[in-house]
Motif scaffolding. Structure first.
Motif, PDB file in Angstrom:
ATOM      1  N   ARG A 203       0.786  -1.293   0.097  1.00  0.00           N
ATOM      2  CA  ARG A 203      -0.098  -0.054  -0.010  1.00  0.00           C
ATOM      3  C   ARG A 203       0.976   1.294  -0.160  1.00  0.00           C
ATOM      4  NH1 ARG A 203      -2.092   0.912   4.153  1.00  0.00           N
ATOM      5  NH2 ARG A 203      -1.567  -0.453   5.596  1.00  0.00           N
ATOM      6  N   GLU A 204       2.322   0.956   0.286  1.00  0.00           N
ATOM      7  CA  GLU A 204       2.941   2.218   0.542  1.00  0.00           C
ATOM      8  C   GLU A 204       4.259   2.081  -0.444  1.00  0.00           C
ATOM      9  OE1 GLU A 204       2.712   4.107   4.783  1.00  0.00           O
ATOM     10  OE2 GLU A 204       3.133   1.833   4.796  1.00  0.00           O
ATOM     11  N   ASP A 205       4.826   3.458  -0.647  1.00  0.00           N
ATOM     12  CA  ASP A 205       5.921   3.347  -1.611  1.00  0.00           C
ATOM     13  C   ASP A 205       7.267   3.636  -0.784  1.00  0.00           C
ATOM     14  OD1 ASP A 205       8.029   3.870  -3.011  1.00  0.00           O
ATOM     15  OD2 ASP A 205       7.657   5.966  -4.031  1.00  0.00           O
ATOM     16  N   PHE A 206       8.037   2.531  -0.473  1.00  0.00           N
ATOM     17  CA  PHE A 206       8.805   2.549   0.619  1.00  0.00           C
ATOM     18  C   PHE A 206      10.081   3.588   0.350  1.00  0.00           C
ATOM     19  CE2 PHE A 206      11.261  -0.450  -2.310  1.00  0.00           C
ATOM     20  CZ  PHE A 206      12.617   0.081  -2.209  1.00  0.00           C
ATOM     21  N   VAL A 207      10.240   4.077  -1.060  1.00  0.00           N
ATOM     22  CA  VAL A 207      11.116   5.074  -1.198  1.00  0.00           C
ATOM     23  C   VAL A 207      10.476   6.431  -0.664  1.00  0.00           C
ATOM     24  CG1 VAL A 207      12.254   6.625  -3.093  1.00  0.00           C
ATOM     25  CG2 VAL A 207      11.802   4.132  -3.417  1.00  0.00           C
ATOM     26  N   ALA A 208       9.238   6.701  -0.664  1.00  0.00           N
ATOM     27  CA  ALA A 208       8.821   7.966  -0.397  1.00  0.00           C
ATOM     28  C   ALA A 208       8.692   8.001   1.275  1.00  0.00           C
ATOM     29  CB  ALA A 208       7.204   8.230  -0.897  1.00  0.00           C
ATOM     30  N   VAL A 209       8.270   6.869   1.645  1.00  0.00           N
ATOM     31  CA  VAL A 209       8.282   6.865   3.134  1.00  0.00           C
ATOM     32  C   VAL A 209       9.492   6.981   3.601  1.00  0.00           C
ATOM     33  CG1 VAL A 209       7.760   5.414   5.128  1.00  0.00           C
ATOM     34  CG2 VAL A 209       6.147   5.303   3.248  1.00  0.00           C
ATOM     35  N   THR A 210      10.661   6.152   3.229  1.00  0.00           N
ATOM     36  CA  THR A 210      11.853   6.524   3.826  1.00  0.00           C
ATOM     37  C   THR A 210      12.474   7.905   3.829  1.00  0.00           C
ATOM     38  OG1 THR A 210      12.340   4.070   3.224  1.00  0.00           O
ATOM     39  CG2 THR A 210      14.178   5.544   3.574  1.00  0.00           C
ATOM     40  N   LYS A 211      12.096   8.469   2.766  1.00  0.00           N
ATOM     41  CA  LYS A 211      12.580  10.059   2.473  1.00  0.00           C
ATOM     42  C   LYS A 211      12.086  10.762   3.699  1.00  0.00           C
ATOM     43  CE  LYS A 211      15.481  10.029  -1.055  1.00  0.00           C
ATOM     44  NZ  LYS A 211      15.265  10.889  -2.156  1.00  0.00           N
ATOM     45  N   GLU A 212      10.398  10.438   3.654  1.00  0.00           N
ATOM     46  CA  GLU A 212       9.907  11.505   4.562  1.00  0.00           C
ATOM     47  C   GLU A 212      10.212  11.086   5.967  1.00  0.00           C
ATOM     48  OE1 GLU A 212       5.044  12.043   6.062  1.00  0.00           O
ATOM     49  OE2 GLU A 212       5.841  10.347   4.728  1.00  0.00           O
ATOM     50  N   ALA A 213      10.436   9.720   6.439  1.00  0.00           N
ATOM     51  CA  ALA A 213      10.920   9.324   7.851  1.00  0.00           C
ATOM     52  C   ALA A 213      12.268   9.899   8.128  1.00  0.00           C
ATOM     53  CB  ALA A 213      10.857   8.115   8.011  1.00  0.00           C
ATOM     54  N   THR A 214      12.785  10.128   7.391  1.00  0.00           N
ATOM     55  CA  THR A 214      14.440  10.796   7.426  1.00  0.00           C
ATOM     56  C   THR A 214      14.672  12.092   7.085  1.00  0.00           C
ATOM     57  OG1 THR A 214      15.232   9.843   5.277  1.00  0.00           O
ATOM     58  CG2 THR A 214      15.416   8.365   7.212  1.00  0.00           C
ATOM     59  N   GLY A 215      13.376  12.910   7.004  1.00  0.00           N
ATOM     60  CA  GLY A 215      13.373  14.169   6.799  1.00  0.00           C
ATOM     61  C   GLY A 215      14.247  14.846   5.413  1.00  0.00           C
ATOM     62  N   GLY A 216      13.962  13.700   4.524  1.00  0.00           N
ATOM     63  CA  GLY A 216      14.263  14.162   2.953  1.00  0.00           C
ATOM     64  C   GLY A 216      15.669  13.085   3.033  1.00  0.00           C
ATOM     65  N   ARG A 217      16.457  12.751   3.658  1.00  0.00           N
ATOM     66  CA  ARG A 217      17.887  12.513   3.610  1.00  0.00           C
ATOM     67  C   ARG A 217      17.772  11.108   2.938  1.00  0.00           C
ATOM     68  NH1 ARG A 217      22.146   9.866   6.548  1.00  0.00           N
ATOM     69  NH2 ARG A 217      23.746  11.055   6.506  1.00  0.00           N
TER      70      ARG A 217
END
Length: 336
Positions: A203-217
């Motif tokens: 249900r989720e895009d792991f790339v987008a979630v990873t970026k969001e969870a790490t402040g874009g890093r």
């Protein structure tokens, strides 16, 4: 042999009668192995079940030269005999061990340096769930992947044996842990083990979630057992100067990737396999685990996640369970 109990000459083992499905695993009689200098013979009480066992059963993962043709890469039990020159272990010691093969049997031999003591309070079935995943995770996450306290870590397949181990160890050593899993139930299990963010990849895009969870890093380290189209997506999810460690390619060993991203981000994409490595290499990993991780196990700060335990002679059912993909944690055979 310098020390031994009265041993039988024959034992029951689970053999691969021919490459194919789970029903190709059948009990048969084999000679009890004889430990050579530096080796110990283990009376197997439990054996772990792993993806490489499934691949070997299908004919896709042959044992390395000199290894048993029987499946089984991790066992627990008592030392039943020791070969010449063995200094650490004595007959009767309770151990778990990483084997190059031969674990699906009542007796298995292994070099003494590739065995570890049962952590305090652990059952044989729990201990049999340790070696393959803990050796793999320790080397690939902390040695090859160089994960440090405070870094962000993404592990794919968080509900697998490797994943549940990686989540616990990375969390225990101070990393921010993200993981992917295929259902809300599996995501909840990952969070309960210490993951800071669990991503339902359906249900989720792991790339987008990873970026969001790490402040874009992005993630400083990614442990991937998927391969295929995850390779390119891992490059997107990784931080600048990030590391990606490949330990399997369940979705395919051939992939397309934009190497400009690898260069611009200064990524390191490496990988390894464990089974063909030397006895000396595995012994060094065992020593590191005993020093760094065994105290955490003894204190129950971490523990293997146990999915199901199957009777030894029903190993085919354990393989069915693994191939169904619904398991959370480790699948083990009760040999005793």
């Amino acid at each position: 042999m310098t020390e031994t109990l009265k041993l039988p000459t024959r034992m029951t083992a689970i053999a691969i009668t021919e490459p194919g499905g789970p029903r190709m695993l059948k009990p048969e009689k084999r000679d009890v192995p004889i430990p050579t200098p530096g080796e110990i013979l283990i009376r197997v009480r439990a054996a772990g079940v792993n993806r490489p066992d499934v691949a070997q059963r299908k004919g896709a993962y042959p044992p390395p030269p000199g290894a048993s043709d029987l499946p089984g890469l991790e066992v627990s039990g008592e030392v039943a005999a020791v070969g010449e020159g063995v200094s650490r272990w004595r007959v009767g010691d309770a151990v778990c061990a990483l084997t190059p093969g031969g674990g699906y049997a009542e007796y298995a031999k292994v070099h003494e340096s590739n065995a570890l003591p049962l952590p305090a309070g652990f059952t044989f079935t729990e201990a049999a769930a340790l070696p393959e995943t803990f050796f793999t995770v320790w080397h690939n996450v902390f040695e090859r992947g160089a994960l440090k306290k405070g870094e962000s870590f993404l592990v794919h397949g968080g509900s697998s044996g490797i994943g549940t181990t990686a989540i616990q160890l990375a969390s225990a050593f101070g990393a921010y842990v993200l993981t992917t899993a295929g259902s809300d139930e599996k995501c909840a299990a990952c969070l309960s083990l210490g993951a800071d963010r669990a991503i339902n990849y359906r249900r989720e895009d792991f790339v987008a979630v990873t970026k969001e969870a790490t402040g874009g890093r992005g993630a400083d380290l990614i442990l991937d057992m998927v391969g295929g189209d995850y390779v390119a997506r891992n490059y997107d999810a990784a931080a600048v100067d990030g590391r990606i460690v490949q330990i399997a390619t369940q979705a395919g060993a051939v992939a397309s990737a934009d190497f400009a991203k690898l260069m611009v981000k200064r990524l390191i994409h490496t990988g390894s396999t464990l089974r063909p490595r030397t006895v000396e290499f595995k012994g060094a990993v065992a020593a590191a685990l005993e020093a760094q991780v065994w105290p955490l196990l003894a204190d129950r700060r971490i523990a293997p996640v146990m999915d199901m335990i199957f009777p030894f002679r029903e190993a085919w059912r354990a393989h069915e369970r693994m191939e169904e993909g619904e398991h959370i944690g480790k699948i083990v055979l009760d040999v005793a």
